[in-house]
Design an enzyme around this catalytic site. Structure first.
Site, mmCIF file in Angstrom:
data_model
loop_
_atom_site.group_PDB
_atom_site.id
_atom_site.type_symbol
_atom_site.label_atom_id
_atom_site.label_comp_id
_atom_site.label_asym_id
_atom_site.label_seq_id
_atom_site.Cartn_x
_atom_site.Cartn_y
_atom_site.Cartn_z
ATOM 1 N N CYS A 22 -9.594 66.436 -6.184
ATOM 2 C CA CYS A 22 -8.958 67.338 -5.216
ATOM 3 C C CYS A 22 -7.532 66.909 -4.896
ATOM 4 O O CYS A 22 -6.606 67.710 -4.960
ATOM 5 C CB CYS A 22 -9.803 67.433 -3.962
ATOM 6 S SG CYS A 22 -11.299 68.405 -4.234
ATOM 7 N N HIS A 23 -7.353 65.630 -4.542
ATOM 8 C CA HIS A 23 -6.009 65.159 -4.199
ATOM 9 C C HIS A 23 -5.707 63.800 -4.797
ATOM 10 O O HIS A 23 -4.808 63.103 -4.344
ATOM 11 C CB HIS A 23 -5.818 65.129 -2.678
ATOM 12 C CG HIS A 23 -6.344 66.345 -1.978
ATOM 13 N ND1 HIS A 23 -7.602 66.386 -1.427
ATOM 14 C CD2 HIS A 23 -5.799 67.564 -1.803
ATOM 15 C CE1 HIS A 23 -7.812 67.595 -0.920
ATOM 16 N NE2 HIS A 23 -6.738 68.333 -1.135
ATOM 17 N N GLY A 24 -6.502 63.398 -5.775
ATOM 18 C CA GLY A 24 -6.158 62.219 -6.549
ATOM 19 C C GLY A 24 -6.529 60.871 -5.966
ATOM 20 O O GLY A 24 -5.968 59.850 -6.370
#
Ligand code: FES
Length: 144
Positions: free
Chosen positions: A107-109
């Site tokens: 999703c956001h690393g």
């Protein structure tokens, strides 16, 4: 949610199995010796290597964050916004130097090591949650 009993006798080295506990995914991962040795080298890259920033069972604060080093048991939910991280048994590629395996949140690393400890410089604020659990014998563990 009732406790869940899991038979771990057939989990192969490197394998991750998923069970459900209280509607959440719980992972059981069998770690190799190489993975466990690698965990000892990562402290300087981690946000909270000794899991001091969160309320966790006492057995989740050692470097392997487990009762038995070989078996890592964690809630498979990213501590950022709740996505499900991907298990990368072999490689983070070049994303984290020197880290051979771990969990990557698409999703956001956010990145976590093989003890669910979050790396620095990613959005997730905390290590992955270790659910309460206990072994009833060598082959069976109760989660919850
Ligand atoms: Fe995993 Fe945002 S939910 S990085």
């Amino acid at each position: 949610g009732a406790p869940v009993e899991v038979n771990i006798s057939k989990v192969e080295p490197g394998q991750l199995i998923r069970v459900e506990w209280r509607g959440k995914p719980v992972w059981v991962v069998r770690r190799t010796e190489a993975v466990l040795n690698n965990l000892k080298t990562l402290d300087s890259k981690l946000r909270d290597p000794a899991s001091e920033e969160m309320q966790q069972p006492e057995y989740a604060t050692n470097p392997a964050r487990s009762i038995k080093p070989e078996f890592f048991i964690a809630v498979g939910i990213c501590t950022h916004l709740g996505c499900s991280p991907t298990y990368l048994p072999d490689s983070f590629g070049e994303q984290v130097e020197g880290v051979t395996s771990g969990f990557f949140c698409p999703c956001h690393g956010s990145k976590f090591d093989m003890a669910g400890r979050v790396f620095q410089g990613v959005p997730a604020p905390l290590n992955l949650v270790i659910p309460p659990h206990k072994y009833v014998d060598d082959a069976n563990v109760i989660i919850g």
